[in-house]
Design an enzyme around this catalytic site. Structure first.
Site, PDB file in Angstrom:
ATOM      1  N   HIS A 118       0.883  -1.172   0.000  1.00 39.69           N
ATOM      2  CA  HIS A 118       0.000   0.000   0.000  1.00 39.69           C
ATOM      3  C   HIS A 118       0.921   1.223   0.000  1.00 39.69           C
ATOM      4  CE1 HIS A 118      -2.515  -2.911   2.314  1.00 39.69           C
ATOM      5  NE2 HIS A 118      -3.548  -2.302   1.781  1.00 39.69           N
ATOM      6  N   ASP A 121       2.256   1.996   3.352  1.00 36.66           N
ATOM      7  CA  ASP A 121       3.167   1.008   3.965  1.00 36.66           C
ATOM      8  C   ASP A 121       4.610   1.392   3.702  1.00 36.66           C
ATOM      9  OD1 ASP A 121       0.932  -0.602   4.326  1.00 36.66           O
ATOM     10  OD2 ASP A 121       1.395  -1.904   2.619  1.00 36.66           O
ATOM     11  N   GLU A 249     -10.697  -6.442  -4.685  1.00 34.94           N
ATOM     12  CA  GLU A 249     -10.551  -7.533  -3.715  1.00 34.94           C
ATOM     13  C   GLU A 249     -11.813  -7.622  -2.865  1.00 34.94           C
ATOM     14  OE1 GLU A 249      -6.768  -7.739  -1.678  1.00 34.94           O
ATOM     15  OE2 GLU A 249      -7.742  -8.567   0.100  1.00 34.94           O
ATOM     16  N   GLU A 285      -9.200 -13.410  -1.748  1.00 33.46           N
ATOM     17  CA  GLU A 285      -8.449 -13.784  -0.547  1.00 33.46           C
ATOM     18  C   GLU A 285      -9.136 -14.945   0.164  1.00 33.46           C
ATOM     19  OE1 GLU A 285      -6.722 -10.679   1.791  1.00 33.46           O
ATOM     20  OE2 GLU A 285      -7.318 -11.622   3.663  1.00 33.46           O
ATOM     21  N   HIS A 288     -11.205 -13.962   3.210  1.00 35.61           N
ATOM     22  CA  HIS A 288     -12.403 -13.189   2.861  1.00 35.61           C
ATOM     23  C   HIS A 288     -13.501 -14.114   2.327  1.00 35.61           C
ATOM     24  CE1 HIS A 288      -9.817  -9.315   2.078  1.00 35.61           C
ATOM     25  NE2 HIS A 288      -9.574  -9.874   3.256  1.00 35.61           N
ATOM     26  N   ASP A 313      -4.988 -13.606  -2.824  1.00 33.36           N
ATOM     27  CA  ASP A 313      -4.304 -13.316  -1.567  1.00 33.36           C
ATOM     28  C   ASP A 313      -4.384 -14.598  -0.767  1.00 33.36           C
ATOM     29  OD1 ASP A 313      -3.639 -10.752  -2.117  1.00 33.36           O
ATOM     30  OD2 ASP A 313      -4.748  -9.839  -0.456  1.00 33.36           O
ATOM     31  N   ASP A 324     -10.859 -11.608  10.054  1.00 34.89           N
ATOM     32  CA  ASP A 324      -9.781 -11.849   9.102  1.00 34.89           C
ATOM     33  C   ASP A 324      -8.479 -12.098   9.870  1.00 34.89           C
ATOM     34  OD1 ASP A 324      -8.735 -11.928   6.564  1.00 34.89           O
ATOM     35  OD2 ASP A 324      -8.750  -9.774   6.239  1.00 34.89           O
ATOM     36  N   ASP A 356      -0.977 -12.527   1.877  1.00 32.17           N
ATOM     37  CA  ASP A 356      -1.568 -11.503   2.736  1.00 32.17           C
ATOM     38  C   ASP A 356      -1.736 -12.183   4.098  1.00 32.17           C
ATOM     39  OD1 ASP A 356      -2.859  -9.443   3.895  1.00 32.17           O
ATOM     40  OD2 ASP A 356      -4.364  -9.167   2.324  1.00 32.17           O
TER      41      ASP A 356
END
Ligand code: XLS
Ligand code: NI
Ligand code: NI
Length: 454
Positions: A118, A121, A249, A285, A288, A313, A324, A356
């Site tokens: 990101h 990040d 996502e 993901e 998710h 992910d 999560d 992730d």
């Protein structure tokens, strides 16, 4: 938060992990030793699997946020990792530079081809957007140099549109158009940086693009705003000549109570409604999918069926926890079924496997980061080899084909081509006295078959 940590100077490159030699393929019989504590039993980058080198099939990426940013906090406790670059009092830009070095140290130890980040990040947010962008570009230049030196590439970039309090009521779906504008500015910069770094994809995850209570929410407006936002992103992608894929996502909830990109099917409906189903794909993901009440392989298969499968992910949720947890994957049957589905659909094109995933907060040793990724990489490689056996064997696919064979025959084809009406079908059933004979679904036999490949 209590500042109980002792400041440590940032580690010099090559000094954070005790391991110094990149992990190698050692074969399934590998026994760790003091000299070689970690190695791959299954991940053999050059081995050909289903027509491609393993490295090119799996396209592994390490993510920046969990590995280098998250300090081990949870809702009840403070930081546990005490990484040198988290040291209080250190200059945020110096910390960002130090993170680049430790990140590339990890990528090289693991021998992974990609990473993901990101915007916030990799570089700290400044007091103005201009300052934030300047920080991002300074770190972007360092990234570009390290990427050139090492050949490690960017799987995807993304913008953090959820941490800052300005986004507490959403980014694109905010009731205030100026928040939308700010988010647009942030995505423009992150997309352009991803393009400059030759990223293979750009991801949008809408953690705050949802609502906490309908009492203060206008669903019609928010959905339209989100559609407009995504159209602006796609227009800008084409304007700057970015050839990577734009990926959404999906996630059903957390941090909002209900997120608009709930699951693959909801994302597809959203894309169609905004004319974007040929422009945007999904990054799925594992955790998710579970939160949405699906299996991971279901979401992969659903995306393939709709023609929007992009990337994954990889992580693992906890069957007993409803959030999560982002654990590193360690369940072979689950991973193998996901790999089977991906490979059945022809594998990745621009996408890949992004971990992730984060350490548990008690795993405080630097080498835990290496071991966690190494185990996950090996597990995915092993899952890929199981998928290869399943595909080469072909028994499962043949069973599914046989099950639908009637749809390839005369009457099935005529129905699908629109050459039958309810009335003509009713007349046929009566005339021929048709009474369909139920056929076994053979679920247990197929489950036994899967176990035979593991
Ligand atoms: C959070 C998401 C996030 C995205 C990138 O649950 O998984 O980490 O992958 O914004
Ligand atoms: Ni994710
Ligand atoms: Ni997640």
């Amino acid at each position: 938060m209590a500042a109980s940590r002792v400041s440590t100077p940032a580690a010099a490159p090559g000094q954070f992990f005790t391991l110094t030699e990149p992990l190698q393929f050692e074969g399934p019989k590998f026994k760790p030793s003091a000299r070689r504590p970690l190695g791959y039993r299954y991940y053999d980058a050059d081995r050909m699997v289903l027509g491609r080198r393993m490295e090119d099939q799996l396209r592994f990426a390490v993510c920046w946020w969990h590995s280098f940013v998250w300090p081990g906090t949870d809702p009840f406790g403070g930081e546990t990792f005490n990484r040198p670059w988290h040291a209080i009092g250190a200059d945020a830009m110096q910390q960002a530079h130090a993170k680049v070095d430790v990140a590339f140290e990890l990528f090289q130890l693991l021998d992974v081809p990609f990473f993901t980040f990101h915007d916030r990040d990799i570089a700290p947010e400044g007091t103005t957007l201009r300052e934030s962008n300047a920080n991002l570009h300074r770190i972007g230049e360092r990234l570009a140099r390290r990427m050139d030196d090492t050949g490690i590439a960017l799987l995807w970039g993304t913008a953090n549109l959820f941490s800052n309090r300005r986004y507490m009521a959403g980014a694109a779906t905010n009731p205030d158009p100026m928040v939308f504008a700010y988010a647009a500015a942030q995505v423009k910069t992150a997309l352009e940086l991803t393009h400059e770094l030759r990223g293979a994809n750009y991801v949008l995850w809408g953690g705050r693009e949802g609502y906490d209570t309908l009492l203060n929410t206008n669903l019609t407006r928010e959905w339209a705003q989100l559609g407009r936002f995504l159209n602006l992103v796609v227009e800008h992608k084409h304007a700057i000549g970015f050839t990577g894929a734009i990926l959404i996502e999906p996630k059903p909830c957390e941090p909002t109570k209900h997120q608009y990109d709930y699951d693959v099917a909801s994302v597809f409906a959203f894309l169609q409604a905004h004319g974007l189903e040929h422009e945007v794909q999904v990054n799925i993901e594992q955790n998710h999918a579970l939160l949405a009440g699906h299996s991971f392989e279901h979401e992969i298969a659903q995306a393939q069926a709709l023609g929007i499968f992009g990337s994954i992910d990889m992580n693992r949720g906890d069957e007993l926890l409803g959030w999560d947890t982002d654990q590193f994957p360690n369940n072979l049957p689950h991973v193998a079924l996901a790999m089977y589905q991906i490979m059945l659909g022809g594998g990745f094109s621009t996408g890949g496997i992004n971990f992730d995933a984060k350490l548990r907060r008690q795993s405080i040793d630097p080498d835990d980061l290496v071991a966690a990724h190494a185990g996950a990489i090996d597990l995915c490689a092993r899952g890929l080899l199981v998928a290869e056996r399943m595909i080469d064997d072909g028994v499962l696919a043949a069973h599914v084909d046989a099950r639908y064979a009637g749809w390839d025959a005369k009457e099935g084809t005529a129905i699908l081509k629109g050459r039958r009406s309810l009335a003509s079908l009713a007349a046929m059933v009566e005339r021929k006295g048709i009474e369909p004979q139920p056929v076994s679904g053979r679920q247990e036999r197929l489950e036994n078959l899967i176990n035979s490949y593991l």
